[in-house]
Design a protein around this motif. Structure first.
Motif, PDB file in Angstrom:
ATOM      1  N   GLN A   1       0.839  -1.194   0.000  1.00 30.92           N
ATOM      2  CA  GLN A   1       0.000   0.000   0.000  1.00 30.92           C
ATOM      3  C   GLN A   1       0.874   1.244   0.000  1.00 30.92           C
ATOM      4  O   GLN A   1       1.972   1.234   0.534  1.00 30.92           O
ATOM      5  CB  GLN A   1      -0.911   0.015   1.224  1.00 30.92           C
ATOM      6  N   VAL A   2       0.349   2.302  -0.567  1.00 28.65           N
ATOM      7  CA  VAL A   2       1.055   3.565  -0.615  1.00 28.65           C
ATOM      8  C   VAL A   2       0.936   4.261   0.730  1.00 28.65           C
ATOM      9  O   VAL A   2      -0.144   4.325   1.317  1.00 28.65           O
ATOM     10  CB  VAL A   2       0.497   4.456  -1.733  1.00 28.65           C
ATOM     11  N   GLN A   3       2.050   4.788   1.201  1.00 33.39           N
ATOM     12  CA  GLN A   3       2.086   5.521   2.452  1.00 33.39           C
ATOM     13  C   GLN A   3       2.726   6.879   2.230  1.00 33.39           C
ATOM     14  O   GLN A   3       3.602   7.037   1.381  1.00 33.39           O
ATOM     15  CB  GLN A   3       2.860   4.756   3.515  1.00 33.39           C
ATOM     16  N   LEU A   4       2.282   7.854   3.023  1.00 34.37           N
ATOM     17  CA  LEU A   4       2.849   9.187   2.995  1.00 34.37           C
ATOM     18  C   LEU A   4       3.437   9.505   4.358  1.00 34.37           C
ATOM     19  O   LEU A   4       2.852   9.168   5.386  1.00 34.37           O
ATOM     20  CB  LEU A   4       1.784  10.238   2.656  1.00 34.37           C
ATOM     21  N   GLU A   5       4.574  10.174   4.344  1.00 36.91           N
ATOM     22  CA  GLU A   5       5.194  10.573   5.591  1.00 36.91           C
ATOM     23  C   GLU A   5       5.647  12.021   5.496  1.00 36.91           C
ATOM     24  O   GLU A   5       6.465  12.366   4.645  1.00 36.91           O
ATOM     25  CB  GLU A   5       6.367   9.663   5.938  1.00 36.91           C
ATOM     26  N   GLU A   6       5.117  12.843   6.398  1.00 35.40           N
ATOM     27  CA  GLU A   6       5.484  14.253   6.444  1.00 35.40           C
ATOM     28  C   GLU A   6       6.613  14.481   7.436  1.00 35.40           C
ATOM     29  O   GLU A   6       6.780  13.733   8.398  1.00 35.40           O
ATOM     30  CB  GLU A   6       4.292  15.126   6.853  1.00 35.40           C
ATOM     31  N   SER A   7       7.337  15.563   7.211  1.00 38.65           N
ATOM     32  CA  SER A   7       8.379  15.974   8.130  1.00 38.65           C
ATOM     33  C   SER A   7       8.578  17.477   7.997  1.00 38.65           C
ATOM     34  O   SER A   7       8.124  18.091   7.031  1.00 38.65           O
ATOM     35  CB  SER A   7       9.693  15.240   7.860  1.00 38.65           C
ATOM     36  N   GLY A   8       9.254  18.057   8.966  1.00 39.87           N
ATOM     37  CA  GLY A   8       9.623  19.460   8.884  1.00 39.87           C
ATOM     38  C   GLY A   8       8.828  20.399   9.760  1.00 39.87           C
ATOM     39  O   GLY A   8       9.148  21.592   9.829  1.00 39.87           O
TER      40      GLY A   8
END
Length: 117
Positions: free
Chosen positions: A1-8
């Motif tokens: 499955q596609v996953q998104l990960e934010e940072s900053g």
């Protein structure tokens, strides 16, 4: 499955800057749209900016201050935020719409941005 990960995300004083990043991973054949939303405390989630085929679009509240960009080779979208103000305080969410053949929507987990002196 596609996953998104934010940072900053983080804490910044008024007038400061932050740069958010969101990396999409998984079975990705194409991405047609990448976007940033935000949800201030006690308010509805709102679209901040999105970019489709290298064409950026911005909410009126952030025009001239925020810049969205996209690195297609790395499946990454950025949000450069300048001249931050307390009203920008929110949880910022990355959004990706996958193109054919999967045609799926995915959201990141969110990253907190707090603008305060």
């Amino acid at each position: 499955q596609v996953q998104l990960e934010e940072s900053g995300g983080g804490l910044v004083q008024p007038g400061g800057s932050l740069k958010l990043a969101c990396v999409a991973s998984g079975r990705i054949f194409s991405i047609v749209t990448m976007a940033w939303y935000r949800q201030p405390p006690g308010k509805q989630r709102e679209l901040v900016a999105h970019i489709t085929s290298d064409t950026p679009h911005y909410a009126d509240s952030v025009k001239g201050r925020f810049t969205i960009s996209r690195d297609n080779a790395e499946n990454t979208v950025y949000l450069q935020m300048n001249s931050l103000q307390p009203d920008d305080t929110a949880v910022y969410y990355c959004y990706v719409r996958l193109g054919p053949p999967r045609m799926l929507d995915r959201w990141g987990q969110g990253t907190q941005v707090t603008v305060s002196s």
